[in-house]
Design a protein around this motif. Structure first.
Motif, PDB file in Angstrom:
ATOM      1  N   THR A   1     -20.387  67.762  43.101  1.00  0.00           N
ATOM      2  CA  THR A   1     -20.692  68.918  43.939  1.00  0.00           C
ATOM      3  C   THR A   1     -21.874  68.564  44.841  1.00  0.00           C
ATOM      4  OG1 THR A   1     -22.364  69.903  42.483  1.00  0.00           O
ATOM      5  CG2 THR A   1     -20.034  70.411  41.999  1.00  0.00           C
ATOM      6  N   PRO A   2     -22.135  69.351  45.874  1.00  0.00           N
ATOM      7  CA  PRO A   2     -23.322  69.084  46.714  1.00  0.00           C
ATOM      8  C   PRO A   2     -24.628  69.077  45.914  1.00  0.00           C
ATOM      9  CG  PRO A   2     -21.833  70.574  47.839  1.00  0.00           C
ATOM     10  CD  PRO A   2     -21.283  70.417  46.451  1.00  0.00           C
ATOM     11  N   GLU A   3     -24.670  69.829  44.823  1.00  0.00           N
ATOM     12  CA  GLU A   3     -25.879  69.857  43.986  1.00  0.00           C
ATOM     13  C   GLU A   3     -26.122  68.523  43.278  1.00  0.00           C
ATOM     14  OE1 GLU A   3     -24.780  73.865  45.015  1.00  0.00           O
ATOM     15  OE2 GLU A   3     -23.586  72.264  44.091  1.00  0.00           O
TER      16      GLU A   3
ATOM     17  N   LYS B   1     -15.719  69.199  55.541  1.00  0.00           N
ATOM     18  CA  LYS B   1     -15.140  69.523  54.242  1.00  0.00           C
ATOM     19  C   LYS B   1     -15.810  68.642  53.178  1.00  0.00           C
ATOM     20  CE  LYS B   1     -10.683  70.918  56.200  1.00  0.00           C
ATOM     21  NZ  LYS B   1      -9.226  70.639  56.270  1.00  0.00           N
TER      22      LYS B   1
ATOM     23  N   ALA C   1     -15.659  66.996  45.639  1.00  0.00           N
ATOM     24  CA  ALA C   1     -14.878  67.466  44.483  1.00  0.00           C
ATOM     25  C   ALA C   1     -13.831  66.436  44.074  1.00  0.00           C
ATOM     26  CB  ALA C   1     -14.217  68.805  44.803  1.00  0.00           C
TER      27      ALA C   1
ATOM     28  N   VAL D   1     -27.701  72.766  51.862  1.00  0.00           N
ATOM     29  CA  VAL D   1     -26.404  72.436  51.261  1.00  0.00           C
ATOM     30  C   VAL D   1     -26.593  71.551  50.035  1.00  0.00           C
ATOM     31  CG1 VAL D   1     -24.219  71.213  51.624  1.00  0.00           C
ATOM     32  CG2 VAL D   1     -25.134  72.691  53.422  1.00  0.00           C
TER      33      VAL D   1
ATOM     34  N   SER E   1     -17.790  69.471  50.642  1.00  0.00           N
ATOM     35  CA  SER E   1     -17.639  69.948  49.260  1.00  0.00           C
ATOM     36  C   SER E   1     -16.298  69.536  48.690  1.00  0.00           C
ATOM     37  CB  SER E   1     -17.793  71.471  49.202  1.00  0.00           C
ATOM     38  OG  SER E   1     -19.111  71.851  49.540  1.00  0.00           O
ATOM     39  N   GLU E   2     -15.248  69.645  49.511  1.00  0.00           N
ATOM     40  CA  GLU E   2     -13.920  69.255  49.050  1.00  0.00           C
ATOM     41  C   GLU E   2     -13.843  67.748  48.800  1.00  0.00           C
ATOM     42  OE1 GLU E   2     -13.313  72.884  51.746  1.00  0.00           O
ATOM     43  OE2 GLU E   2     -14.706  71.209  51.519  1.00  0.00           O
TER      44      GLU E   2
END
Length: 283
Positions: free
Chosen positions: A100-102, A89, A95, A131, A91-92
């Motif tokens: 973000t992953p970016e 998890k 957050a 990712v 990304s969560e």
């Protein structure tokens, strides 16, 4: 998410998922009556092994150590065989940090076995995609070469879907690599031929992330090795070099797999001086 302060650097453990692997394999030739005194085991002789990346920021760069077990990539058979009860998890977790992953700039990989590298890629309409598309991914040259050309033993853990989508993001090194003036990756071999450890220093404080040379706190003994180690004598030599000296200097150790401790500081005799425990109520 557990947080630990090393000098001016804050380390945060993200939720990368969990596996449950055979305890005998994780402790090799160490008799079960010995290792079970150090680490809990379930009725199936499995031990809980987190796969939680560490997030940190240095010089305004967002950095990960390892990448997690991934999400949506494992078959039901693989989940059963590897005891996966929770997938990543990331990304969560990011957050919660407003990211973000970016936003990830750098990823440091001790090695590229599936349980460390699955989180680098994800399924998409064309097969698999990165990712963390904006990140530079660092690993040793030896590890990257074996990842793409595995032998009969390692082909079960080096998967093409984990490297093909990120091949243009990978930067390799031979012996040592310094990153942002605070992180040093050091090639050790042992667990895999290309395995590396990661040393972080800030404001006079120091820690070492031993990767799978010391996946849990119970592997502190230099002779307690994994049956998965490809080059066990190299593992022993690396552990002899790093563990006693770091303990003598009362530096920190951090873990990717430990289900109970995130970080530990021992004295020269092996007594725990300080620790960051995993919050087991949330995970």
């Amino acid at each position: 998410m557990e947080v630990f302060k090393l000098g001016a650097i804050t380390l945060t453990w993200l939720n990368g998922g969990v596996t449950h692997m055979d305890g005998g394999a994780m402790f090799g030739v160490v008799p079960k009556p010995l290792w079970t005194k150090k680490y809990p085991v379930n009725e199936n002789n499995q031990i809980e092994l987190r796969t939680d990346p560490i997030f940190l920021q240095v010089n305004d760069k967002n950095i990960l150590i390892e990448s997690g077990i991934g999400n949506g990539k494992l078959t039901e058979k693989q989940k059963r065989n590897f005891g996966v009860t929770e997938e990543s998890k990331i990304s969560e977790s990011l957050a919660e940090l407003g990211l973000t992953p970016e936003d990830i700039d750098i990823i440091c990989m001790t090695h590229l076995h599936f349980d460390h590298a699955c989180g680098l890629t994800k399924p998409d309409i064309n097969g698999f995609a990165s990712v963390f598309p904006n990140a530079v991914i660092y690993t040793s040259e030896v590890e990257w070469n074996e990842m793409r050309n595995p032998n009969i033993r390692s082909q079960n853990t080096y998967w093409k879907e984990n490297w093909a989508p990120i091949k243009d993001q990978v930067v390799t090194f031979k012996d040592e690599l310094e990153i942002e003036g605070a992180i040093t990756m050091i090639h050790t071999g042992g667990h895999s031929e290309g395995h590396s450890i990661i040393v972080i220093e800030s404001a006079g404080e120091r820690l070492v992330h031993m990767g799978d040379l010391m996946p849990t706190h119970a592997h502190q003994n230099v002779l307690w090795l994994l049956a998965y180690d490809d080059y066990p004598m190299d593992s022993i030599r690396a552990k002899q070099t790093w563990i006693p000296s770091m303990m003598k200097e009362e530096n920190w150790f951090t873990f990717y797999h430990d289900g109970h401790y995130r970080a530990l500081k021992w004295d020269e005799e092996g007594k725990i001086l300080d620790s960051v425990k995993r919050n087991r109520e949330k995970n």
